[in-house]
Design an enzyme around this catalytic site. Structure first.
Site, PDB file in Angstrom:
ATOM      1  N   CYS A 176       0.844  -1.202   0.000  1.00  0.00           N
ATOM      2  CA  CYS A 176       0.000   0.000   0.000  1.00  0.00           C
ATOM      3  C   CYS A 176       0.868   1.235   0.000  1.00  0.00           C
ATOM      4  O   CYS A 176       1.680   1.423   0.899  1.00  0.00           O
ATOM      5  CB  CYS A 176      -0.899   0.006   1.226  1.00  0.00           C
ATOM      6  SG  CYS A 176      -1.922   1.477   1.338  1.00  0.00           S
ATOM      7  N   ARG A 183     -14.974   0.181 -24.338  1.00  0.00           N
ATOM      8  CA  ARG A 183     -15.490   1.433 -23.792  1.00  0.00           C
ATOM      9  C   ARG A 183     -14.688   1.839 -22.554  1.00  0.00           C
ATOM     10  O   ARG A 183     -14.104   0.991 -21.884  1.00  0.00           O
ATOM     11  CB  ARG A 183     -16.968   1.295 -23.405  1.00  0.00           C
ATOM     12  CG  ARG A 183     -17.898   0.966 -24.568  1.00  0.00           C
ATOM     13  CD  ARG A 183     -19.300   0.678 -24.049  1.00  0.00           C
ATOM     14  NE  ARG A 183     -20.221   0.387 -25.125  1.00  0.00           N
ATOM     15  CZ  ARG A 183     -20.988   1.282 -25.729  1.00  0.00           C
ATOM     16  NH1 ARG A 183     -20.934   2.554 -25.340  1.00  0.00           N
ATOM     17  NH2 ARG A 183     -21.801   0.943 -26.708  1.00  0.00           N
ATOM     18  N   PHE A 243     -13.098   1.878 -15.900  1.00  0.00           N
ATOM     19  CA  PHE A 243     -14.066   0.944 -16.476  1.00  0.00           C
ATOM     20  C   PHE A 243     -13.721   0.632 -17.938  1.00  0.00           C
ATOM     21  O   PHE A 243     -14.581   0.680 -18.824  1.00  0.00           O
ATOM     22  CB  PHE A 243     -15.491   1.485 -16.354  1.00  0.00           C
ATOM     23  CG  PHE A 243     -15.967   1.609 -14.937  1.00  0.00           C
ATOM     24  CD1 PHE A 243     -16.218   0.471 -14.173  1.00  0.00           C
ATOM     25  CD2 PHE A 243     -16.151   2.850 -14.356  1.00  0.00           C
ATOM     26  CE1 PHE A 243     -16.654   0.576 -12.854  1.00  0.00           C
ATOM     27  CE2 PHE A 243     -16.582   2.970 -13.035  1.00  0.00           C
ATOM     28  CZ  PHE A 243     -16.836   1.826 -12.287  1.00  0.00           C
ATOM     29  N   VAL A 244     -12.436   0.331 -18.141  1.00  0.00           N
ATOM     30  CA  VAL A 244     -11.956   0.026 -19.493  1.00  0.00           C
ATOM     31  C   VAL A 244     -12.334  -1.418 -19.803  1.00  0.00           C
ATOM     32  O   VAL A 244     -11.649  -2.359 -19.414  1.00  0.00           O
ATOM     33  CB  VAL A 244     -10.429   0.229 -19.594  1.00  0.00           C
ATOM     34  CG1 VAL A 244      -9.968  -0.020 -21.028  1.00  0.00           C
ATOM     35  CG2 VAL A 244     -10.050   1.633 -19.139  1.00  0.00           C
ATOM     36  N   ARG A 245     -13.458  -1.575 -20.471  1.00  0.00           N
ATOM     37  CA  ARG A 245     -13.982  -2.908 -20.750  1.00  0.00           C
ATOM     38  C   ARG A 245     -14.754  -2.887 -22.065  1.00  0.00           C
ATOM     39  O   ARG A 245     -15.492  -1.935 -22.347  1.00  0.00           O
ATOM     40  CB  ARG A 245     -14.950  -3.363 -19.656  1.00  0.00           C
ATOM     41  CG  ARG A 245     -14.425  -3.300 -18.237  1.00  0.00           C
ATOM     42  CD  ARG A 245     -15.546  -3.567 -17.251  1.00  0.00           C
ATOM     43  NE  ARG A 245     -15.143  -3.365 -15.871  1.00  0.00           N
ATOM     44  CZ  ARG A 245     -16.003  -3.377 -14.850  1.00  0.00           C
ATOM     45  NH1 ARG A 245     -17.288  -3.580 -15.070  1.00  0.00           N
ATOM     46  NH2 ARG A 245     -15.566  -3.197 -13.622  1.00  0.00           N
ATOM     47  N   GLY A 246     -14.586  -3.944 -22.838  1.00  0.00           N
ATOM     48  CA  GLY A 246     -15.388  -4.123 -24.039  1.00  0.00           C
ATOM     49  C   GLY A 246     -15.310  -2.982 -25.028  1.00  0.00           C
ATOM     50  O   GLY A 246     -16.289  -2.678 -25.711  1.00  0.00           O
TER      51      GLY A 246
END
Length: 292
Positions: A120, A279, A274-277
């Site tokens: 951390c 988008r 939210f880097v997915r598909g």
């Protein structure tokens, strides 16, 4: 032994379902062991990690803390003790280049009375400003096509071999401006995975701190880093590590925290979540993403 096999062990498991309990069988699980990082004989940090790429982890950690500026600062990175001794492989010694003194007080001064971390970057920090102190704004200039970010997490999945076997580790990768892999790593801790990936580039000369050459004569790498892509969320310390390494874009599979967004704005980092598909969402410096 391959990189992924070193971080995996076997344990017995009983699987339950609506039909009841199945027969006991062996299962693959991620290894968790401590790594003590020493500089010139002094303990700087102890972190729980997945064994493998320990040299890279130590170098990446010291680089993100502002203790190392480049591979030129290094004299050696070796395990302490001898093979076969109890605990061998869990203590690593970093020695500076001849005539150089590494400023380990950068860590002790910034943390509250403890040398222990648990993967951390913020734990034990006195203030958020302690972290900001080692961040130099990433200059504009490197332009990336949006498609590079859109497909960044796909490149990450390609190298998540330990995750495929255990489901229990995070991953980080550094891509160049065209989306090709420069370095990657897996670890129980997201921050360790980033340190391993960045440390790989530090050791190869592909990453240098912005203050490494005040005269501006540091050679620019042939393929400078363009994107740091991470599994999970984008936290403050992930953005901080990218800023220190002068990586202009952070792409995460999941969400970002408010402090991560604030730091990305201040440090010139483009933060995509939210880097997915194909988008993604961009919170900071979206103008960096356009067709070169």
């Amino acid at each position: 032994m391959s990189r992924e096999e070193k971080g995996i062990t076997r344990r017995m498991v009983v699987r339950f379902s609506e039909e009841g309990a199945a027969a006991p069988e062996e299962d693959s699980v991620a290894v968790e062991e401590p790594l003590e990082i020493r500089v010139s004989g002094d303990t700087v940090a102890i972190t729980m990690r997945t064994p493998g790429q320990d040299r890279e982890l130590a170098v990446g950690f010291l680089f993100s803390e502002g203790i190392l500026r480049s591979v030129d600062d290094l004299g050696g990175v070796t395990y302490c003790g001898r093979p076969g001794e109890e605990g061998w492989g869990n203590v690593i010694e970093v020695t500076p280049a001849p005539g150089l003194v590494l400023e380990v007080e950068r860590v002790s001064a910034a943390r509250r009375g403890t040398l222990t971390t648990a993967a951390c970057g913020v734990c034990g920090r006195r203030t958020v400003e302690d972290l900001m102190a080692v961040c130099t704004p990433v200059p504009p200039g490197l332009v990336l096509a949006p498609e590079v970010v859109a497909h960044a997490t796909e490149r990450l999945r390609d190298v998540q071999r330990n995750f495929a076997s255990t489901g229990g580790v995070h991953a980080a990768a550094v891509l160049d401006a065209s989306g090709e892999l420069l370095a990657w790593a897996e670890d129980l801790g997201r921050h360790n995975a980033v340190d391993k990936a960045v440390g790989t580039l530090v050791l190869s000369g592909g990453v240098r701190a912005s203050r490494a050459s005040p005269s501006g004569t540091s050679p620019r790498p042939e393929r400078p880093p363009g994107v740091l892509v991470v599994s999970g969320r984008a936290s403050f310390e992930i953005v901080q590590k990218a800023a220190v390494a002068q990586i202009p874009v952070v792409a995460s599979v999941s969400a970002a925290s408010s402090l991560a967004i604030d730091l990305a704005e201040r440090s010139g980092v483009t933060l995509a979540t939210f880097v997915r598909g194909g988008r993604f969402n961009v919170y900071t410096h979206p103008t960096r993403l356009r067709r070169p």
